[in-house]
Write a protein that holds these residues in place. Sequence first.
Motif, PDB file in Angstrom:
ATOM      1  N   SER A  95       0.730  -1.285   0.075  1.00 45.45           N
ATOM      2  CA  SER A  95      -0.145   0.092  -0.019  1.00 45.45           C
ATOM      3  C   SER A  95       0.751   1.153   0.003  1.00 45.45           C
ATOM      4  O   SER A  95       0.315   2.331  -0.317  1.00 45.45           O
ATOM      5  CB  SER A  95      -1.018   0.130   1.126  1.00 45.45           C
ATOM      6  N   GLY A  96       2.105   0.985   0.494  1.00 47.24           N
ATOM      7  CA  GLY A  96       3.146   2.439   0.542  1.00 47.24           C
ATOM      8  C   GLY A  96       2.871   2.744   1.589  1.00 47.24           C
ATOM      9  O   GLY A  96       3.913   3.958   1.962  1.00 47.24           O
ATOM     10  N   GLN A  97       2.173   2.480   2.722  1.00 41.50           N
ATOM     11  CA  GLN A  97       1.923   3.298   3.896  1.00 41.50           C
ATOM     12  C   GLN A  97       2.897   2.564   4.903  1.00 41.50           C
ATOM     13  O   GLN A  97       2.726   2.895   6.206  1.00 41.50           O
ATOM     14  CB  GLN A  97       0.688   3.345   4.301  1.00 41.50           C
ATOM     15  N   GLN A 304      -4.006  17.599  -5.008  1.00 35.52           N
ATOM     16  CA  GLN A 304      -4.220  16.267  -4.611  1.00 35.52           C
ATOM     17  C   GLN A 304      -3.169  15.800  -3.415  1.00 35.52           C
ATOM     18  O   GLN A 304      -2.088  16.266  -3.430  1.00 35.52           O
ATOM     19  CB  GLN A 304      -3.873  15.171  -5.890  1.00 35.52           C
ATOM     20  N   TRP A 305      -3.473  15.016  -2.583  1.00 34.96           N
ATOM     21  CA  TRP A 305      -2.745  14.361  -1.745  1.00 34.96           C
ATOM     22  C   TRP A 305      -3.079  12.866  -1.705  1.00 34.96           C
ATOM     23  O   TRP A 305      -4.365  12.220  -2.238  1.00 34.96           O
ATOM     24  CB  TRP A 305      -2.907  14.974  -0.344  1.00 34.96           C
ATOM     25  N   ASP A 306      -2.712  11.865  -0.868  1.00 33.50           N
ATOM     26  CA  ASP A 306      -3.034  10.500  -1.161  1.00 33.50           C
ATOM     27  C   ASP A 306      -4.323  10.360  -0.691  1.00 33.50           C
ATOM     28  O   ASP A 306      -4.755  10.395   0.615  1.00 33.50           O
ATOM     29  CB  ASP A 306      -1.883   9.735  -0.028  1.00 33.50           C
ATOM     30  N   GLY A 307      -5.353   9.743  -1.552  1.00 38.46           N
ATOM     31  CA  GLY A 307      -6.553   9.462  -1.259  1.00 38.46           C
ATOM     32  C   GLY A 307      -7.550  10.721  -1.248  1.00 38.46           C
ATOM     33  O   GLY A 307      -8.715  10.199  -1.168  1.00 38.46           O
ATOM     34  N   GLU A 309      -8.508  14.907  -2.568  1.00 36.34           N
ATOM     35  CA  GLU A 309      -8.054  16.090  -3.363  1.00 36.34           C
ATOM     36  C   GLU A 309      -8.992  17.409  -3.220  1.00 36.34           C
ATOM     37  O   GLU A 309      -9.964  17.126  -2.560  1.00 36.34           O
ATOM     38  CB  GLU A 309      -8.308  15.758  -4.829  1.00 36.34           C
ATOM     39  N   GLN A 322     -10.252  11.045  -3.881  1.00 36.78           N
ATOM     40  CA  GLN A 322      -9.806  10.768  -5.143  1.00 36.78           C
ATOM     41  C   GLN A 322     -10.714   9.845  -5.774  1.00 36.78           C
ATOM     42  O   GLN A 322     -11.109   8.623  -5.281  1.00 36.78           O
ATOM     43  CB  GLN A 322      -8.300  10.333  -5.191  1.00 36.78           C
TER      44      GLN A 322
END
Length: 444
Positions: A95-97, A304-307, A309, A322
């Motif tokens: 997930s990148g987190q 925009q930012w993660d998840g 906008e 998003q």
Amino acid sequence: MSFDRESLGQALRKLAQLAGQPERLVIAYSGGLDSEVLLHALAALRGSFGADLLALHVDHGLQDESHAWSAHCASRANDLGVEFRALQVAVDKTSGQGVEAAAREARYAAFRAELQHGDWLLSAHHKDDQAETLLLNLLRGSGPAGLAGIGEVQPFGPAWLVRPLLPFAREELRHYAAAHDLEWIDDPSNEDRSFDRNYLRHEVFPVLQARWPDASSRLRQSGVLAGEAALLLDQLADSDLNSLGARADRLSVTGLLALDEERQRNVLRYTVRELGLPPVPASALQSIVTDLLPARADAQPVVQWDGAEARRYRGRVYLLSQADESSPVRTLPVDAGHAELGPGLGLLRLEPGACRGLSTAVVQAGLEVRRRKGGEQIKPLGQAHTKKLKKLLQEEGVVPWMRERVPLVYSSDTLVAVADLWVADEAASSPGTAIRWEDRPALH
């Protein structure tokens, strides 16, 4: 204050003044020291507190021993006469987190699915966890809300998330465990210094406590003061939100520009949180204030930012999730009566017996929810001609980005409804089955 059953009972009664008397105490039970102590003490208190007990254990599948840990937890709960349930979750490691955050997200989602109105979900976070959280948030550059650390009581799905051990230190819990000969699980990942929290716990905190033995208590007090400041900022933001139209998902640009930048950022952070969107990073927040708000009137800027906008359109700032461009076709089953549309898009619900809606034959033929592809046409009920959907959405004043996200309802590959905006004339009847779009984002 030392930890024992009586002090836990006092803490619970104090928290009941904030969250109301629970019908059921649901323990987030990992089997580690902290939750083992909480389960044991609660089992002894249940007669006096008058609530059922349920222990929920989440198996993340991240360790080879995880199934054995589930069995251990089941056995301990059985020994104490506490209802037990094990939950299996899949942790998204891509997930990148980070694994830690992804596991927490999966765990909390599993808890939410099990909770009912009147429940308390009891977490075993204690004073040292609070101090670690405050330091972590400080190092991340958090504001007052982050520096307030872990809250004692907060809404959580249909229930309350309650942390009755925050007044107690880890060492006090160890004394209790030793006095009652408790056994607990030692998760080896808790020793992994590559995780920020573990690094603080094992490398930084011993140094702090060697110089300031009451460091945890001091940090907890700072968290209390930061919490008071955060509450005042929220009250100011709520007042500003009301002056901006009282709609968190769309804010007046003119009204925002009338505020100084500090209040702009404050109300934006507040509305993002109120909408349940991912926290807005400082860089994105500053872009909204310095780039999006003062943009020329005919521009349609996006931040925009993660998840999530922020968009500007016709004098308003819209805050939304998003779009999920890979959203699949979803069935709208008659028996379930609803279909989830994805993050930030709410759900479609069927309401049989409405004054006007889809005919029985259309509904029984089966319904699917699809995304727009372009070129769709529909003859809306009560109108004389078939129209292109693109034209209808423009005439309705739907904001440009939502024109691609409006859910379309098909039956036998025929477009029979556009969300709850239009029903096709040939698919309608009176009475009929209405479609309701619940928790939908702003369309205008």
